[in-house]
Motif scaffolding. Structure first.
Motif, mmCIF file in Angstrom:
data_model
loop_
_atom_site.group_PDB
_atom_site.id
_atom_site.type_symbol
_atom_site.label_atom_id
_atom_site.label_comp_id
_atom_site.label_asym_id
_atom_site.label_seq_id
_atom_site.Cartn_x
_atom_site.Cartn_y
_atom_site.Cartn_z
ATOM 1 N N ILE A 111 -6.495 3.393 0.570
ATOM 2 C CA ILE A 111 -6.706 4.759 1.054
ATOM 3 C C ILE A 111 -5.556 5.610 0.540
ATOM 4 C CG2 ILE A 111 -6.942 6.242 3.078
ATOM 5 C CD1 ILE A 111 -7.927 3.761 4.604
ATOM 6 N N GLU A 112 -5.901 6.575 -0.273
ATOM 7 C CA GLU A 112 -4.880 7.423 -0.882
ATOM 8 C C GLU A 112 -4.559 8.604 0.021
ATOM 9 O OE1 GLU A 112 -4.545 10.518 -4.640
ATOM 10 O OE2 GLU A 112 -5.973 8.876 -4.734
ATOM 11 N N HIS A 113 -3.273 8.860 0.204
ATOM 12 C CA HIS A 113 -2.820 10.035 0.947
ATOM 13 C C HIS A 113 -2.074 10.928 -0.023
ATOM 14 C CE1 HIS A 113 -4.017 8.525 4.823
ATOM 15 N NE2 HIS A 113 -3.405 7.382 4.583
ATOM 16 N N MET B 7 11.173 -3.251 -5.707
ATOM 17 C CA MET B 7 10.145 -2.219 -5.657
ATOM 18 C C MET B 7 10.549 -0.983 -6.466
ATOM 19 S SD MET B 7 8.779 -0.104 -2.317
ATOM 20 C CE MET B 7 10.376 0.688 -2.121
ATOM 21 N N GLY B 8 11.841 -0.625 -6.420
ATOM 22 C CA GLY B 8 12.299 0.577 -7.118
ATOM 23 C C GLY B 8 12.048 0.513 -8.609
ATOM 24 N N LYS B 9 12.326 -0.641 -9.215
ATOM 25 C CA LYS B 9 12.134 -0.762 -10.658
ATOM 26 C C LYS B 9 10.641 -0.833 -11.019
ATOM 27 C CE LYS B 9 16.639 -2.715 -11.760
ATOM 28 N NZ LYS B 9 17.218 -2.431 -10.437
ATOM 29 N N ILE B 10 9.856 -1.470 -10.152
ATOM 30 C CA ILE B 10 8.405 -1.498 -10.402
ATOM 31 C C ILE B 10 7.856 -0.075 -10.391
ATOM 32 C CG2 ILE B 10 6.166 -2.255 -9.515
ATOM 33 C CD1 ILE B 10 7.582 -4.709 -8.368
ATOM 34 N N LYS B 11 8.246 0.702 -9.382
ATOM 35 C CA LYS B 11 7.785 2.095 -9.293
ATOM 36 C C LYS B 11 8.216 2.883 -10.517
ATOM 37 C CE LYS B 11 8.077 4.615 -5.634
ATOM 38 N NZ LYS B 11 8.557 5.288 -4.405
ATOM 39 N N GLN B 12 9.474 2.679 -10.953
ATOM 40 C CA GLN B 12 9.978 3.425 -12.101
ATOM 41 C C GLN B 12 9.181 3.105 -13.364
ATOM 42 O OE1 GLN B 12 14.209 3.503 -12.351
ATOM 43 N NE2 GLN B 12 14.258 4.389 -14.399
ATOM 44 N N GLN C 129 0.820 -1.203 0.000
ATOM 45 C CA GLN C 129 0.000 0.000 0.000
ATOM 46 C C GLN C 129 0.863 1.266 0.000
ATOM 47 O OE1 GLN C 129 -4.294 1.139 1.098
ATOM 48 N NE2 GLN C 129 -3.382 -0.028 2.749
ATOM 49 N N ASP C 130 1.972 1.263 0.738
ATOM 50 C CA ASP C 130 2.863 2.431 0.756
ATOM 51 C C ASP C 130 3.443 2.694 -0.629
ATOM 52 O OD1 ASP C 130 2.406 2.913 3.391
ATOM 53 O OD2 ASP C 130 4.301 2.061 4.119
ATOM 54 N N MET C 131 3.840 1.613 -1.332
ATOM 55 C CA MET C 131 4.390 1.780 -2.670
ATOM 56 C C MET C 131 3.356 2.400 -3.606
ATOM 57 S SD MET C 131 5.628 -1.012 -5.505
ATOM 58 C CE MET C 131 3.935 -1.464 -5.850
ATOM 59 N N LEU C 132 2.128 1.890 -3.549
ATOM 60 C CA LEU C 132 1.068 2.406 -4.424
ATOM 61 C C LEU C 132 0.736 3.852 -4.084
ATOM 62 C CD1 LEU C 132 -1.220 -0.757 -4.488
ATOM 63 C CD2 LEU C 132 0.223 0.082 -6.347
ATOM 64 N N ARG C 133 0.721 4.179 -2.794
ATOM 65 C CA ARG C 133 0.438 5.558 -2.384
ATOM 66 C C ARG C 133 1.470 6.528 -2.941
ATOM 67 N NH1 ARG C 133 -0.808 4.163 3.929
ATOM 68 N NH2 ARG C 133 -3.022 3.701 3.723
ATOM 69 N N SER C 134 2.742 6.132 -2.869
ATOM 70 C CA SER C 134 3.792 7.036 -3.357
ATOM 71 C C SER C 134 3.653 7.264 -4.862
ATOM 72 C CB SER C 134 5.175 6.472 -3.022
ATOM 73 O OG SER C 134 5.417 5.269 -3.712
ATOM 74 N N PRO D 131 -1.718 -8.883 -1.543
ATOM 75 C CA PRO D 131 -1.010 -9.123 -0.280
ATOM 76 C C PRO D 131 -0.459 -7.827 0.317
ATOM 77 C CG PRO D 131 -0.347 -10.709 -1.942
ATOM 78 C CD PRO D 131 -1.145 -9.670 -2.650
ATOM 79 N N LYS D 132 -0.442 -7.771 1.630
ATOM 80 C CA LYS D 132 -0.015 -6.575 2.347
ATOM 81 C C LYS D 132 1.471 -6.285 2.160
ATOM 82 C CE LYS D 132 -0.286 -4.487 6.963
ATOM 83 N NZ LYS D 132 -0.698 -4.725 8.369
ATOM 84 N N ARG D 133 2.311 -7.340 2.206
ATOM 85 C CA ARG D 133 3.753 -7.149 2.054
ATOM 86 C C ARG D 133 4.299 -8.124 1.016
ATOM 87 N NH1 ARG D 133 5.862 -3.651 5.405
ATOM 88 N NH2 ARG D 133 8.012 -4.299 4.968
#
Length: 656
Positions: free
Chosen positions: A306-308, A182-187, A145-150, A175-177
């Protein structure tokens, strides 16, 4: 008979001679063929070898060029971004408010442009790492969730600025964790979303993330990014993931980029064992899909996403810690870089010693104790690695981090050379502080509760509740965009104080036909409106800014007066701020005769342009609680005094 026998013998010898000659000819030809074949092959082999060596030299030159480019470009970017960050942190007390808000808007524009430039450089370096085989997976456990929020928060700001819709659909059973890179997925996902924003002039985009399948402790995730943009031609689909190749160049001439993003994303997907593909209808939009497997660490479903959206609302800068007894040595041959590091660490109150060379650093380490050393890698004469070897001879246990502008060299390289880690330029303040904090003794450090410092006010003061009913201002959005309630109130004051001066500049530039200045001021005002939650006025300013950029005079002619009227209406909407600013229940109500004497003195001193005398009277009045009407008058006067607007003050005394 003898004659016949002799003839037969002669013929037999002739045949043998002929066969012998043929054999010799064949053997000679074979030898010649073998020699020629050997020579040709050898020559071809030699040519191939030379071509290979030339290719390797060219590749080495390219890698060296990229490494040098990384260093040479990142160094000035480090200075630009560092100095800009220091400007943003400057104390605004006593600064004319219209000047301050303009400077802040310019600073935010510099930050955005610098980050864009840095992104372009990173693309070039990523493709270089991939081609050289130096790119590898950096897998770790992460919170889904933190990755998606960022990811969502970064794109949300861009879609708001471009007036696009942005819908986020997240599978609740994910899944929660998870464990993976993660860095390359985000990129990859950020690149897909950024492209969607770039190539979508109207409408919007959707991010859909789902878990497609699960087998034991591995799940398959699918990220889908769909937009209503310009789409991709069928004949261009084959070139979509080609490096340096930008499609539909004529149509997309105004869109910035290297043409590397999708190629890098595709290679990252392959590196992680995943797949990236696209479906598109030209003129209607595109949908990109990323499918890849990830290990499950905690299978608990994330539930409702939940988006922040806090990316643009960091609020005032607060350091992670304060350590006035800490001593840090920073070594760099560039004085500007030393100035940037010192400025970025100023709020932590650590004592920073600087050195311009390895030799100078060694001398200082011999004579002083340091808790942490930040050492530039690329220096003339004695470089960072040589300097570190000598440091280890003197202080074997001192933590030393490499400071480098060459991001093609990874952490493993610096660890193998004896460094404790490395920081890349431009220096990230958050990372810098966290690294230093990691190595300082606990008794030396005072850790700051950042939430407590940033958010001093938990709710709007009672005398500010009227702002909730103010038409055209979204209080919740304003508090979020400003970084807290205290900052929101300050932003409202800035906004109110600059209405007259901004209106004058916008009106004058319009009447003089200076569309460039007009566009700049409207752009600045757009940001100011967004900060206080005046969304509709901000969107109106954005439309005028776009019209200015495309020189659409007709649109500006039709809308300028309406826009300025709506903007000036905020003077009436926010006039109660003037009372609130001066209001203090603990102060004594000013005696009527003292107030009368003060006005008389001001009428005498203002025409003489006696700044000290006028300032002294205003400061004296601020010590008292003033009647509402007088509080507004003195507030207006203090504002004029700060910007030395004596003409306005002359008009002011006529009405008191």
């Amino acid at each position: 008979m003898n004659d016949l026998t002799g003839l037969g013998s002669t013929d037999h010898l002739s045949i043998i001679n002929i066969l012998f000659l043929i054999l010799i000819a064949i053997l000679g030809g074979l030898i010649v063929w073998l020699i020629m074949r050997s020579t040709v092959i050898k020559r071809q082999y030699e040519e191939i070898r030379k071509a290979k060596e030339e290719a390797e030299r060219a590749y080495t030159s390219k890698s060296r060029f990229l490494a040098n480019m990384s260093h040479e470009i990142r160094t000035p970017i480090n200075t630009i971004m560092g100095m800009n960050e220091m400007a943003i942190r400057e104390d605004a007390r006593g600064v004319p408010k219209d000047y301050f808000i303009s400077m802040m808007n310019y600073a935010f524009d510099i930050r955005n442009a610098s980050e864009s430039l840095l992104g372009l450089i990173n693309d070039l370096l990523d493709i270089s790492k991939i081609e050289s085989g130096k790119m590898h997976l950096v897998e770790q456990e992460y919170d889904t969730q933190d990755m998606l929020r960022s990811i969502v928060s970064m794109i949300r700001v861009r879609t708001v600025e471009k007036e696009l819709t942005f819908e986020v659909v997240i599978d609740e059973v994910m899944p929660k964790r998870l464990y993976g890179d993660m860095g390359k997925i985000k990129q990859i996902v950020l690149n897909l979303l950024t492209n969607a924003v770039k190539y979508t002039p109207r409408g919007g985009l959707i991010l859909n993330v789902s878990m497609e399948s699960r087998e034991n402790d591995v799940c398959t995730l699918c990220f889908a990014v769909k937009d209503t943009g310009i789409g991709i031609k069928e004949e261009d689909m084959g070139r979509l993931f080609t490096a340096y190749d930008r499609l539909d160049e004529e149509k997309n001439a105004e869109i910035q980029g290297t043409g590397l993003g999708l190629d890098i994303s595709n290679r990252f997907a392959e590196l992680m064992g995943g797949q990236l593909w696209c479906e598109s209808t030209y003129g209607e939009g595109s949908e990109f899909f990323l499918s890849l497997g990830q290990k499950i660490v905690d299978a608990t479903p994330i539930g409702i996403f939940i988006e922040h959206d806090d990316i643009g609302a960091k609020g005032p800068y607060v350091p992670h810690f304060i350590a006035p007894d800490a001593d840090i040595l920073v070594v760099d041959d560039n004085p500007l870089n030393l100035s940037v590091i010192k400025g970025l660490l100023k709020a932590t109150r650590v004592f920073v010693t600087t050195a311009l060379s390895g030799e100078e650093a060694i001398d200082k380490i011999k004579d002083n104790h340091f808790d942490f050393v930040l050492l530039d890698h690329m220096m003339p004469e004695m470089d960072g690695i040589e300097t570190l070897e000598k440091i280890r001879e003197i202080e074997p246990d001192i933590p030393v981090y490499a400071l480098t502008a060459n991001s093609t060299t990874g952490e493993d390289f610096y660890l193998s050379k004896g460094f404790d880690g490395y920081l890349s330029k431009p220096v990230d303040t958050e990372v810098l502080e966290k690294v230093i904090l990691k190595y300082l003794p606990e008794e030396m450090v005072e850790v700051i509760d950042r939430d407590e410092v940033v958010e001093e006010l938990k709710e709007l003061p009672e005398n500010m509740l009227w702002i909730n009913e103010t038409e055209g201002i979204d209080v919740d959005e304003g508090i979020k965009n400003s970084g807290g309630i205290g900052s929101f109130i300050f932003a409202l004051e800035l906004f109110l104080d600059t209405i007259d001066s901004n209106t004058k500049v916008i009106r004058d530039s319009y009447e003089e036909g200076n569309i460039r200045l007009y566009t700049i001021k409207v752009h600045s005002l757009k940001s100011s409106c967004r900060i206080i939650g005046a969304r509709e006025l901000s969107e109106y300013a954005l439309k005028l800014e776009k019209a200015g950029k495309r020189n659409d005079i007709a649109f500006i002619d039709a809308n300028n007066d309406i826009f300025l009227a709506e903007y000036e209406a905020y003077k009436e909407k926010l006039k109660s701020l003037k009372v609130v600013v001066s209001d203090d229940e603990d102060k004594e109500l000013i005696p009527a005769d003292e107030l009368e004497d003060a006005y008389a003195t001001l009428k005498e001193m203002i025409p003489l342009m006696d700044y000290d005398a006028v300032s002294m009277v205003v400061d004296g009045l601020m010590e008292y609680k003033l009647p509402d009407d007088d509080a507004i008058k003195i507030y207006d006067l203090s504002k004029m005094l700060k910007i030395f607007d004596w003409d306005a003050m002359e008009e002011w005394i006529k009405n008191v």
